[in-house]
Write an enzyme that holds these catalytic residues in place. Structure first.
Site, mmCIF file in Angstrom:
data_model
loop_
_atom_site.group_PDB
_atom_site.id
_atom_site.type_symbol
_atom_site.label_atom_id
_atom_site.label_comp_id
_atom_site.label_asym_id
_atom_site.label_seq_id
_atom_site.Cartn_x
_atom_site.Cartn_y
_atom_site.Cartn_z
ATOM 1 N N PHE A 13 0.828 -1.218 0.000
ATOM 2 C CA PHE A 13 0.000 0.000 0.000
ATOM 3 C C PHE A 13 0.861 1.266 0.000
ATOM 4 C CE2 PHE A 13 -2.336 2.768 3.300
ATOM 5 C CZ PHE A 13 -2.956 3.552 2.339
ATOM 6 N N THR A 135 5.943 2.755 12.829
ATOM 7 C CA THR A 135 4.541 3.059 13.123
ATOM 8 C C THR A 135 4.384 3.727 14.484
ATOM 9 O OG1 THR A 135 2.423 1.988 13.611
ATOM 10 C CG2 THR A 135 4.370 0.669 13.986
ATOM 11 N N ASP A 136 3.284 4.455 14.650
ATOM 12 C CA ASP A 136 2.999 5.043 15.974
ATOM 13 C C ASP A 136 2.632 3.974 17.009
ATOM 14 O OD1 ASP A 136 0.479 4.380 14.970
ATOM 15 O OD2 ASP A 136 -0.413 6.358 15.275
ATOM 16 N N GLU A 137 2.301 2.757 16.536
ATOM 17 C CA GLU A 137 1.838 1.724 17.477
ATOM 18 C C GLU A 137 2.919 1.285 18.459
ATOM 19 O OE1 GLU A 137 -0.578 -1.413 16.003
ATOM 20 O OE2 GLU A 137 -1.539 -0.148 14.505
ATOM 21 N N TYR A 183 2.361 -7.424 16.314
ATOM 22 C CA TYR A 183 2.803 -6.537 15.215
ATOM 23 C C TYR A 183 3.648 -5.396 15.756
ATOM 24 C CZ TYR A 183 2.496 -2.498 12.074
ATOM 25 O OH TYR A 183 2.800 -1.384 11.316
ATOM 26 N N LYS A 187 7.624 -4.444 15.277
ATOM 27 C CA LYS A 187 8.082 -3.168 14.714
ATOM 28 C C LYS A 187 8.996 -2.457 15.724
ATOM 29 C CE LYS A 187 7.159 -1.340 11.320
ATOM 30 N NZ LYS A 187 7.717 -1.398 9.943
ATOM 31 N N ASN A 213 -2.612 5.299 7.899
ATOM 32 C CA ASN A 213 -2.734 5.831 6.530
ATOM 33 C C ASN A 213 -4.025 5.342 5.891
ATOM 34 O OD1 ASN A 213 0.539 6.181 5.042
ATOM 35 N ND2 ASN A 213 0.002 6.352 7.181
HETATM 36 P P1 NAD Z 1 1.338 -3.608 3.276
HETATM 37 O O1 NAD Z 1 1.010 -4.817 4.087
HETATM 38 O O2 NAD Z 1 0.307 -3.012 2.407
HETATM 39 O O3 NAD Z 1 2.604 -3.912 2.350
HETATM 40 C C1 NAD Z 1 3.730 -4.610 2.822
HETATM 41 C C2 NAD Z 1 4.586 -4.981 1.615
HETATM 42 O O4 NAD Z 1 5.755 -5.661 2.110
HETATM 43 C C3 NAD Z 1 3.898 -5.930 0.633
HETATM 44 O O5 NAD Z 1 4.117 -5.499 -0.690
HETATM 45 C C4 NAD Z 1 4.562 -7.266 0.897
HETATM 46 O O6 NAD Z 1 4.597 -8.113 -0.242
HETATM 47 C C5 NAD Z 1 5.955 -6.830 1.309
HETATM 48 N N1 NAD Z 1 6.634 -7.839 2.138
HETATM 49 C C6 NAD Z 1 6.126 -8.474 3.230
HETATM 50 N N2 NAD Z 1 7.030 -9.357 3.681
HETATM 51 C C7 NAD Z 1 8.121 -9.267 2.891
HETATM 52 C C8 NAD Z 1 9.380 -9.919 2.872
HETATM 53 N N3 NAD Z 1 9.696 -10.854 3.768
HETATM 54 N N4 NAD Z 1 10.267 -9.564 1.922
HETATM 55 C C9 NAD Z 1 9.961 -8.620 0.980
HETATM 56 N N5 NAD Z 1 8.779 -7.993 0.937
HETATM 57 C C10 NAD Z 1 7.866 -8.307 1.896
HETATM 58 O O7 NAD Z 1 1.898 -2.545 4.328
HETATM 59 P P2 NAD Z 1 1.694 -0.966 4.392
HETATM 60 O O8 NAD Z 1 0.437 -0.683 5.094
HETATM 61 O O9 NAD Z 1 1.970 -0.375 3.088
HETATM 62 O O10 NAD Z 1 2.890 -0.594 5.403
HETATM 63 C C11 NAD Z 1 4.200 -0.383 4.907
HETATM 64 C C12 NAD Z 1 5.108 -0.029 6.069
HETATM 65 O O11 NAD Z 1 4.635 1.148 6.711
HETATM 66 C C13 NAD Z 1 5.192 -1.103 7.128
HETATM 67 O O12 NAD Z 1 6.522 -1.157 7.586
HETATM 68 C C14 NAD Z 1 4.260 -0.619 8.223
HETATM 69 O O13 NAD Z 1 4.673 -1.084 9.477
HETATM 70 C C15 NAD Z 1 4.430 0.881 8.103
HETATM 71 N N6 NAD Z 1 3.275 1.698 8.510
HETATM 72 C C16 NAD Z 1 2.024 1.451 8.004
HETATM 73 C C17 NAD Z 1 0.971 2.287 8.355
HETATM 74 C C18 NAD Z 1 -0.420 2.078 7.812
HETATM 75 O O14 NAD Z 1 -1.353 2.748 8.245
HETATM 76 N N7 NAD Z 1 -0.632 1.200 6.848
HETATM 77 C C19 NAD Z 1 1.186 3.363 9.249
HETATM 78 C C20 NAD Z 1 2.474 3.565 9.758
HETATM 79 C C21 NAD Z 1 3.510 2.748 9.371
HETATM 80 O O1 DAU Z 2 -1.267 3.329 13.495
HETATM 81 C C1 DAU Z 2 -0.578 2.841 12.398
HETATM 82 C C2 DAU Z 2 -1.039 1.426 12.085
HETATM 83 O O2 DAU Z 2 -2.340 1.551 11.514
HETATM 84 C C3 DAU Z 2 -0.105 0.697 11.143
HETATM 85 O O3 DAU Z 2 1.142 0.535 11.767
HETATM 86 C C4 DAU Z 2 -0.698 -0.668 10.767
HETATM 87 O O4 DAU Z 2 0.142 -1.303 9.808
HETATM 88 C C5 DAU Z 2 -2.064 -0.452 10.159
HETATM 89 O O5 DAU Z 2 -2.661 -1.696 9.865
HETATM 90 C C6 DAU Z 2 -2.944 0.340 11.121
HETATM 91 O O6 DAU Z 2 -3.283 -0.445 12.292
HETATM 92 P P1 DAU Z 2 -4.762 -0.453 12.923
HETATM 93 O O7 DAU Z 2 -4.916 -1.681 13.700
HETATM 94 O O8 DAU Z 2 -5.047 0.840 13.587
HETATM 95 O O9 DAU Z 2 -5.633 -0.494 11.534
HETATM 96 P P2 DAU Z 2 -6.938 -1.323 11.121
HETATM 97 O O10 DAU Z 2 -7.382 -0.763 9.817
HETATM 98 O O11 DAU Z 2 -6.734 -2.784 11.237
HETATM 99 O O12 DAU Z 2 -7.986 -0.888 12.234
HETATM 100 C C7 DAU Z 2 -8.349 0.471 12.450
HETATM 101 C C8 DAU Z 2 -9.318 0.509 13.627
HETATM 102 O O13 DAU Z 2 -10.544 -0.101 13.217
HETATM 103 C C9 DAU Z 2 -8.851 -0.265 14.838
HETATM 104 O O14 DAU Z 2 -9.258 0.406 16.006
HETATM 105 C C10 DAU Z 2 -9.564 -1.598 14.732
HETATM 106 C C11 DAU Z 2 -10.868 -1.231 14.044
HETATM 107 N N1 DAU Z 2 -11.438 -2.273 13.176
HETATM 108 C C12 DAU Z 2 -10.640 -2.801 12.202
HETATM 109 C C13 DAU Z 2 -11.126 -3.781 11.345
HETATM 110 C C14 DAU Z 2 -10.232 -4.389 10.284
HETATM 111 C C15 DAU Z 2 -12.768 -2.666 13.314
HETATM 112 O O15 DAU Z 2 -13.488 -2.165 14.186
HETATM 113 N N2 DAU Z 2 -13.240 -3.644 12.483
HETATM 114 C C16 DAU Z 2 -12.476 -4.218 11.502
HETATM 115 O O16 DAU Z 2 -12.962 -5.121 10.785
#
Ligand code: NAD
Ligand code: DAU
Length: 377
Positions: A13, A135-137, A183, A187, A213
């Site tokens: 993503f 991540t903020d987590e 998770y 991280k 995001n």
């Molecule tokens: P995502 O799950 O959408 O994508 C992860 C990508 O990493 C995928 O393309 C997957 O194929 C690749 N990958 C997984 N394991 C791998 C491996 N062993 N070798 C090579 N590639 C591998 O994740 P995202 O939501 O885009 O998050 C990207 C980064 O940003 C992560 O490090 C996550 O912790 C961080 N992050 C995400 C969010 C969020 O809200 N999504 C917020 C803050 C930080």
């Molecule tokens: O804060 C950054 C993090 O945000 C990233 O590091 C993670 O990679 C990303 O997945 C995200 O984590 P969350 O757990 O916050 O995201 P998620 O979309 O899974 O859930 C958002 C909120 O919604 C959370 O409080 C759980 C709730 N939720 C989620 C799902 C999937 C529901 O209530 N029902 C659901 O089915």
């Protein structure tokens, strides 16, 4: 200046937005997307840049040290933006080992390859950069001292329609790590390894911790794309607990812009928090999503509110995340550019207009493919 940069997780993503930004903005850079293509990695996310001359895709596992090290030597890599990770909290609760392997051992493998390759060069670490995306987590959960909401200390373009904070405390860069889920524990561990490589070997690192995001190309296991798809298909919306948990939302392209800025101008060994002071209770976002999808599909606005289904809470569900990103604004001048309700409208439109993308990643074939990969890891 010419540069050769590995972006890991570029088919996911956030990674796909970062790859797109760098490939288009820096024609002199060679961008190498290293991705294992797990269920979350999808090359369809990068269709528009795959033929660009400055872009290369390498299918590899970041845990495969020999392959990463050989790639760095062969391509003379001088920068790494490391996003590859297992990213979904619910999956980490079911399968923590995979998260430890990829997020901890994978990051260690990237660090060691960079260290060995850069130390072998005459200029060593000069002009090099290892940028770790976190991540903020890792900071744990904040209390919700004001469930009705108060005026936040800062407003940004992102939060301009919202204007509420649910407590006085925010995540700042100096907070102690208190991860709760497998998770976030993985991280947090990877962040510690990155800092250890700076402190022990002098690796020129930088770490950022971003809030939730949202935007195009997010895998529909995460709240926003899952719920958009379910509303469209009139399927139940599984709200964990009472839907009172608070998340701080940022449009993915604003995150990618911050990554660009910090990769080029962030100070070595610094940590920057990234977020838009944009807190929302899940249930409030879900109502906005329902109204938006209904309106865009020509249904009576709010007609699908009855899809809301309260289900058993996520184990260890963090109550509130809220990022203080004032350091990044003060030191590097970054600010979000997209207001949240506008971003949601844009995002809902994207998923409705790209039904083929959604149908593909939720199809039986795709699911079988990734379930198989998941099982065999
Ligand atoms: P995502 O799950 O959408 O994508 C992860 C990508 O990493 C995928 O393309 C997957 O194929 C690749 N990958 C997984 N394991 C791998 C491996 N062993 N070798 C090579 N590639 C591998 O994740 P995202 O939501 O885009 O998050 C990207 C980064 O940003 C992560 O490090 C996550 O912790 C961080 N992050 C995400 C969010 C969020 O809200 N999504 C917020 C803050 C930080
Ligand atoms: O804060 C950054 C993090 O945000 C990233 O590091 C993670 O990679 C990303 O997945 C995200 O984590 P969350 O757990 O916050 O995201 P998620 O979309 O899974 O859930 C958002 C909120 O919604 C959370 O409080 C759980 C709730 N939720 C989620 C799902 C999937 C529901 O209530 N029902 C659901 O089915």
């Amino acid at each position: 200046m010419k540069r050769t940069i590995i972006i890991t997780g570029g088919a996911g993503f956030i990674g796909s937005h970062v790859v797109r930004l760098f490939v288009n903005k820096y024609p002199d850079y060679h961008i190498i997307n290293v991705d294992k293509l797990t269920y979350a990695g999808n090359l369809a996310n990068l269709k528009d840049v795959e033929d660009k001359p400055n872009y290369t895709f390498v299918k590899a596992d970041i845990c495969d040290f020999d392959t990463i090290y050989a790639l760095m030597q062969r391509e003379h890599v001088d920068g790494i933006i490391h996003l590859a990770a297992e990213s979904h909290v619910d999956r980490s609760i079911k399968d923590p080992f995979t998260f430890a392997r990829t997020n901890v051992m994978g990051t260690l493998s990237m660090l060691q390859a960079a260290k060995l390759y850069w130390e072998s060069l005459p200029e060593r670490y000069e002009g090099k950069r290892f940028y770790h995306i976190s991540t903020d987590e890792v900071y744990g959960a904040l209390e919700m001292t004001h469930p009705e909401g108060i005026e936040p200390p800062f407003t940004t373009k992102a939060s301009s329609g919202n204007h509420l904070a649910y407590g006085e405390a925010f995540f700042t860069e100096d907070l102690k790590y208190q991860p709760h889920s497998p998770y976030s524990a993985a991280k947090a561990s990877s962040d510690h390894f990155v800092r250890a490589y700076h402190d022990t070997y002098g690796l020129p690192t930088v770490v950022t911790n971003c809030s939730n995001n949202y935007g195009p190309y997010q895998f529909p296991e995460k709240l926003i794309p899952l719920f958009i798809n379910n509303i469209r298909n009139r399927k139940p919306l599984p709200v964990y607990g009472k839907g009172e948990n608070v998340r701080d939302w940022l449009y993915v392209e604003d995150h990618a812009r911050a990554i660009d800025l910090i990769f080029h101008e962030g100070a070595v060994n610094e940590t920057y928090n990234i977020g838009g002071f944009n807190e929302w209770k899940n249930i409030d976002i879900i109502r906005v999503l329902i109204r938006t999808v209904d309106r865009l599909l020509g249904r009576p606005e709010g007609a699908d509110m009855d899809l809301i289904t309260f289900v058993t809470d996520r184990a260890g569900h963090d109550l509130r995340y809220a990022i203080d990103s004032s350091k990044l604004q003060r030191e590097l001048g970054w600010e979000p550019t997209l207001q949240f309700e506008e971003g949601i409208e844009k995002t809902v439109r994207w998923y409705l207009d790209n039904q083929a993308w959604l149908d593909n990643v939720t199809s039986g074939d795709y699911q079988n493919y990734y379930e198989q990969m998941y099982k065999n890891r």
